[in-house]
Design an enzyme around this catalytic site. Sequence first.
Site, PDB file in Angstrom:
ATOM      1  N   CYS A 103       0.904  -1.322  -0.062  1.00  0.00           N
ATOM      2  CA  CYS A 103       0.070   0.173   0.008  1.00  0.00           C
ATOM      3  C   CYS A 103       0.834   1.516   0.002  1.00  0.00           C
ATOM      4  CB  CYS A 103      -0.873  -0.200   1.119  1.00  0.00           C
ATOM      5  SG  CYS A 103      -2.351   1.250   1.100  1.00  0.00           S
ATOM      6  N   HIS A 161      -3.540  -5.234   0.091  1.00  0.00           N
ATOM      7  CA  HIS A 161      -2.890  -5.741   1.276  1.00  0.00           C
ATOM      8  C   HIS A 161      -3.109  -7.279   1.411  1.00  0.00           C
ATOM      9  CE1 HIS A 161      -2.971  -1.910   3.498  1.00  0.00           C
ATOM     10  NE2 HIS A 161      -3.790  -1.557   2.913  1.00  0.00           N
ATOM     11  N   GLU A 200      -1.700  -9.337   3.306  1.00  0.00           N
ATOM     12  CA  GLU A 200      -1.653 -10.016   4.710  1.00  0.00           C
ATOM     13  C   GLU A 200      -3.166 -10.326   5.214  1.00  0.00           C
ATOM     14  OE1 GLU A 200      -0.888  -6.828   3.949  1.00  0.00           O
ATOM     15  OE2 GLU A 200      -1.759  -5.305   5.374  1.00  0.00           O
TER      16      GLU A 200
END
Length: 609
Positions: A401, A530, A532
């Site tokens: 990001c 993202h 994650e």
Amino acid sequence: MKYILVTGGVISGVGKGVISSSFGAILKCCGIEVTMIKIDPYINLDAGTFSPYEHGEVFVLDDGGEVDLDLGNYERFLNITLHRENNITTGKIYQSVINRERHGDYLGKTVQVVPHVTDAIQEWVEKVALIPVSNHGRAPEVCIIELGGIVGDIESMAFIEAFRQFQFRVKRDNFCVAHVSLVPQPKTTGESKTKPTQTSVRELRGLGLSPDIIVCRSEHPIEESVKEKISNFCHVAPQQIISVPDLGSVYEVPVFMENHGMADFLCARLNLGITPLPPRRKYMSQWIELGEHIRHLKYEVNVAIVGKYTRLEDSYTSITKALHHAGNRIGYKVNIKFVEASNLEQTMLTDDPASYHTAWRDLCLCDCVVVPGGFGKRGVEGKIEAVKWCRQNEKPFLGICLGFQTAVIEFARNELKLADANSTEVNEETKHPVVIDMPEHNTGNLGGTMRLGQRTTMFKKSEKNCKIKRLYGNKEQIQERHRHRYEVNPQYINELEKHGLKFVGVDTEQLRMEILELDNHPYFVAVQFHPEYLSRPVCPSPPFMGLILAAKDRLKGYLARGCKLSPQEPQSDYYDSDEELKDLTQLTVKKLTLPDDDNSSAYSSSSQI
Ligand SMILES: *[C@@H]1O[C@H](CO)[C@@H](O)[C@H](O)[C@H]1NC(C)=O
Ligand SMILES: *[C@@H]1O[C@H](CO)[C@@H](O)[C@H](O)[C@H]1NC(C)=O
Ligand SMILES: CC(=O)N[C@H]1CO[C@H](CO)[C@@H](O)[C@@H]1O
């Protein structure tokens, strides 16, 4: 539908979320479809309005909901996909009641907490529990509800009362309560203190809910005599009390609880109709193996996260988890060093040389670097310094990001020689705005203008050999979750690519840059999304896998084998077990069981609000 309500006592932060998830993990292993709801008794309408400038991370769902971090834990533990409705806040419930009142739905009657708010809570829970959470679309059979905060908080009263009524609404067979409480063991005496637990259970019973299971959280296992004491004072049979001490990793908690007969207990109590269960070793194997694997990791990898507010490590929870997932899989214990980005800036050399040197030392000593997302001006220049250092020194790097955007700014400044290249987020007047506000989102106010949730990223056809595409299994397109307001300025893309910065992934309109990679570097990858959020303990996220592999110089081999780990290389050593780490999950224990006269407890408490 069956419901398990998980309440907390004494203090929060003793692992109620992990316990709740573990109930789910155990039931899922029995083949039962499970969903979860988190109730946050605060007034905020949603987690997205928590100042994003201070909280680096909220958890983002597929549908774009910005929610409490706990929903992330549920998704990771149970491998499910939740929805924005799965978090309930007091504010949201009140808002819906007030909207209905404005709409005239209550026919001019006095609108009150009981019954109107409590009814709304019950309806909401019943409705949300039915939403499918897996991609096969089967409706859940069990709904686990974690009530945030602790029993006795003024904020949670309306919810407790709602569930007191709820137990009669759905009938006893379909509802049970697990109370998670702290049993302190002060260092001086080592004795387990049961008073706080007694008090919190009494409080819960006083409000009309009677626990079916008491989960005692403590540092060390508690003795039977202590359980008996709690049993005597709390009007709960000793065989309904389970002690869950601190374990090697959170993945051992479901196994530990299952060792105590949790699946049998829940099946009996909720009449789930799945007896007899297959041998535990079989249906819990995923968790048993994961726990053992982590217990025996022998090698380490050091990762630096260059962020902001790095003291609030909570704000990087998902990134930390994703790094651990990848490290565990490859065979390394992940040590994380949080580096405060602003400490890397030149000005610190005179302002605070000690912090400056410590930050640079930490950065230089690590095996690889993550520059995560974030908001605001502070620390951006420091992040750019970190990116530059990684690029020039062949240090494996993953930007996420804002980390992706800083990589673009750094490259523009130092390779395109646009010395004052900047993002309009930090400098609206910049002569070279390489990162800009996304045009259609540029409405001027903060709330609700972000690109949120799951979006498709396409790999460019021309990029056949990039590492990141191969890490993603050579797919043409991938789905990841987004949360951003700025993007790379399309006007600079040609120039950037000409100098070697490859944008290998773009959005479906081919307008937005989503993934960049450098060729002549061990691993220099940055992503606008993202990754994650979709990382799972047994299914780590590809960009993180690449980072850890590159940090240990194993990426080339892994890619050459078609994304397979080599059996020759160290993964973990199952046989060289560390004797000092006592494996609590292997102890033989007293099992949880229903008490003989089990029709009394839930109904016996008399006091009401
Ligand atoms: C997790 O769920 C996804 C989709 O529902 C499925 O494809 C995947 O195999 C699951 N992974 C594990 C480890 O169960
Ligand atoms: C980018 O903008 C920030 C904020 O105005 C400023 O502090 C910084 O010096 C700028 N960087 C360059 C290289 O112009
Ligand atoms: C029921 C409820 O309160 N849900 C909220 C959870 O968080 C999302 C995103 O912030 C909100 O949109 C939901 O309304």
